[in-house]
Design a protein around this motif. Sequence first.
Motif, short mmCIF file in Angstrom:
data_model
loop_
_atom_site.label_atom_id
_atom_site.label_comp_id
_atom_site.label_asym_id
_atom_site.label_seq_id
_atom_site.Cartn_x
_atom_site.Cartn_y
_atom_site.Cartn_z
N ARG A 142 0.84 -1.20 0.00
CA ARG A 142 0.00 0.00 0.00
C ARG A 142 0.88 1.25 0.00
N ARG A 186 -6.28 2.44 -5.38
CA ARG A 186 -7.32 1.80 -4.55
C ARG A 186 -6.85 1.64 -3.11
N SER A 187 -5.55 1.45 -2.92
CA SER A 187 -5.04 1.30 -1.56
C SER A 187 -5.23 2.60 -0.77
N ARG A 225 -7.88 4.55 -1.13
CA ARG A 225 -9.29 4.52 -0.72
C ARG A 225 -9.47 3.60 0.49
N GLU A 226 -8.78 2.47 0.47
CA GLU A 226 -8.91 1.52 1.57
C GLU A 226 -8.45 2.15 2.89
N GLU A 244 -11.17 2.81 5.78
CA GLU A 244 -11.01 1.80 6.82
C GLU A 244 -10.20 2.37 7.99
N TRP A 283 -14.68 -5.50 -4.33
CA TRP A 283 -13.97 -4.39 -3.68
C TRP A 283 -14.96 -3.32 -3.26
N LYS A 285 -17.15 -4.40 -0.28
CA LYS A 285 -16.43 -4.37 0.99
C LYS A 285 -16.41 -2.96 1.58
N LEU A 286 -16.26 -1.96 0.72
CA LEU A 286 -16.17 -0.58 1.18
C LEU A 286 -17.53 0.10 1.35
#
Length: 762
Positions: free
Chosen positions: A387, A424-425, A427-428, A432, A483, A486-487
């Motif tokens: 990430r 995308r990492s 956004r995670e 999160e 994906w 999950k979010l």
Amino acid sequence: MTYEFQGTYTNENLNKIAFPLGGMGAGMICLEGYGGFTSISLRHKPEILHQPLMFAAISVKNGNEWQAKILQGKTPDWKIMFPFSNRAQNNQTGSGGRNTTMGFPYFKNNSFESQFPFATINLSDPDMPLSVKLIGWSPFIPGNADDSSLPTAFLEYEFTNESPNDLEAVFSFAAENFMIQNNENPCCPEGQCNKPKEDHRVIKIENGFVLHQAKGNGNASRQGDFSVSTKEAANINCQWFRGGWFDHQTRLWDDIATGKSINTPDYEEGKSSPGGTLSIPIKLAKGKSRKVKLVLTWHVPESELSRDACNTNFCNEFYQPWYASKFKNILKLNQYIHENHDLLYKKSKDFSTQMQNKKLPAAVKDAVTANLSILKSPTLLRETSGRIWAWEGSCDSSGCCSGSCTHVWNYAQALPHLFPELERSLRETEFEESQNESGHQNFRSSLPIQNSSSHNFHAAADGQLGGIMKVYRDWKIGGDNSWLLKLWPKIKSSLNYCIETWDPTHQGLISEPHHNTYDIEFWGADGMCTSFYLGALKAGSLLAKELKEDNSFYQELYLKGRKTMEVELWNGEYFIQNVQTKGLSADFNPENAEVYSTEEQTILKEEGPKYQYGDGCLSDGAIGAWMAEVCGLGEILDPKKVKSHLLAVFKYNFKKDFSNHANPQRPTYCMNDEAGLLLCTWPRGNRLSLPFPYSEEVWTGIEYQVASHLAIVGEKEKCLEIVQAVRKRYNGISRNPFNEFECGHWYARAMSSYALLQAYDE
């Protein structure tokens, strides 16, 4: 010379060129326009102008005499009175340029070209019978983040015999051991704190050498290796002269100047060699060419870098680079790079060729490719998990403004299209680790990446709302429903938080005080953040519909807000801000003596909160509409009004000459007779006494945002005029063409330039 976009740099345009080489989040070596190396930043932080003794040279035999020159052009005059390293205490502005290459003979003719990720330097001299071409590059392969994150740089020197005779020569590449960390960590045990420790070495390897610094008894971050190697047979000298003053530099040049090619290991006794030299004897027939390919690699597996509050699971842990999880040591790294050199080159060259073949104005290609250098700078870090985590930019000796700041990285459009898994990492992390159960999102994430232990500071309205729009973009690019699923609960929580915090009465406008990228809070509805709000509502509505959930609330609020913004925030020409303090949940107290001085109170009572823009024409005043376009959401506001706003921004904010512009803030982004786009103007009057900070400045990230948006609405000539103005400022004379700075070098916002590709893609 007149600056030529995508052209050749010569003479004074070479002054400030420093082209980053290295992998994403892996450290950086800058290749200067004249062939030197600078800002060597391998220890997970920027070290601007760190320029240890490292250079290439060629010695040519003429009869019984040898003639030698470093493989560089003339050092720019500005360096004569400048310190070359923030680590070299003895190398101050008036100390004579010690331990540099400035005193060695050089090539008099010098040019530089770039086709990212490749840089080419051409050298020639009437006194030398051969010419030299240097190509510097590092892997950059869209879709392959790992190979694009390798801590390596490639140097290819090509020598051509221009004389009527065969030539005998010796190529040399020398580097002082700049990996040395003299003192151990202050927390080391047994009373050894901060004592010098001679635990560094210069290690001979096959056709190369390693500058080695051991871990010692202190923090593991002391450990580090840098290697120079080649695939062909080379002699390696790991026994530089050990002495005082300038002894080893003197003897080193004597060896080069007399054509010596020495092959020795490091000293077995006493102090280690001060550095290492790789040399290759060369024979060149008349008219023929010969290439020497070098690989520079580095391996620094630990750091002392962490940011923000840590929780009990992560306290005392520090950032570790991604490459340390894949390569145990520098020898394993070298093996992989040498084995894959040809493939890395081919794929990187394919990308470069595709970019150069695009039918775009030269200035547009210039802006897009030059700012991809940001991805190779210390602005970006990549954890062992793969990430990414990022600064806003890079200060001279540390990162600037931590935490992958959401409202700055809103503008950056390169990663999602080139390395979507890395984007995308982000956004995670946002939804999160950086978001709590209520939906509040810290706009600066922790390092190492971890669950935020505190949510006491403002959320950033533009950053958090922009993140919802970017989820839509990233999902469309990746096409991964799992994906998104999950979010999705966190996305809804975030959007609902934004609604209830900044629009509790559900008017479709962001009215409550809201933090933003200008590092202040806007009071009352404004075009900038409300347009982000509309984009986020539309994104939430479309995502809910895709997931077969009821989207009516988001859809209806979006339509209501759109209608209201187009009326209440529209002055007939452009979008504005309605500064508001009454009728809000927040309490505005201009008489708070603990916060405001008496002179501040006088202004606040008359004008309301400091740092607003009110009736101003804000370059970011409809940015949410731009964000919606580049995220694939389409229009979110009346296209005619958006175009009118952009035309007003161009009319009032774009200045062709700044010599009469008063800027008491940070003027070096654009000054003197240069052209640029101001952040805000007040063409109809009513300028506030203390408008928002930065209002008189010029930021390239916003210039590209406006320019690409103009192109999207069909105004490509005006787009091009702005882009050309930016790149003329970064023409190598006073600014580095490959380092558009804002609050720090290689500032992330400048990657808004990548949106120009979308704007010109018809």
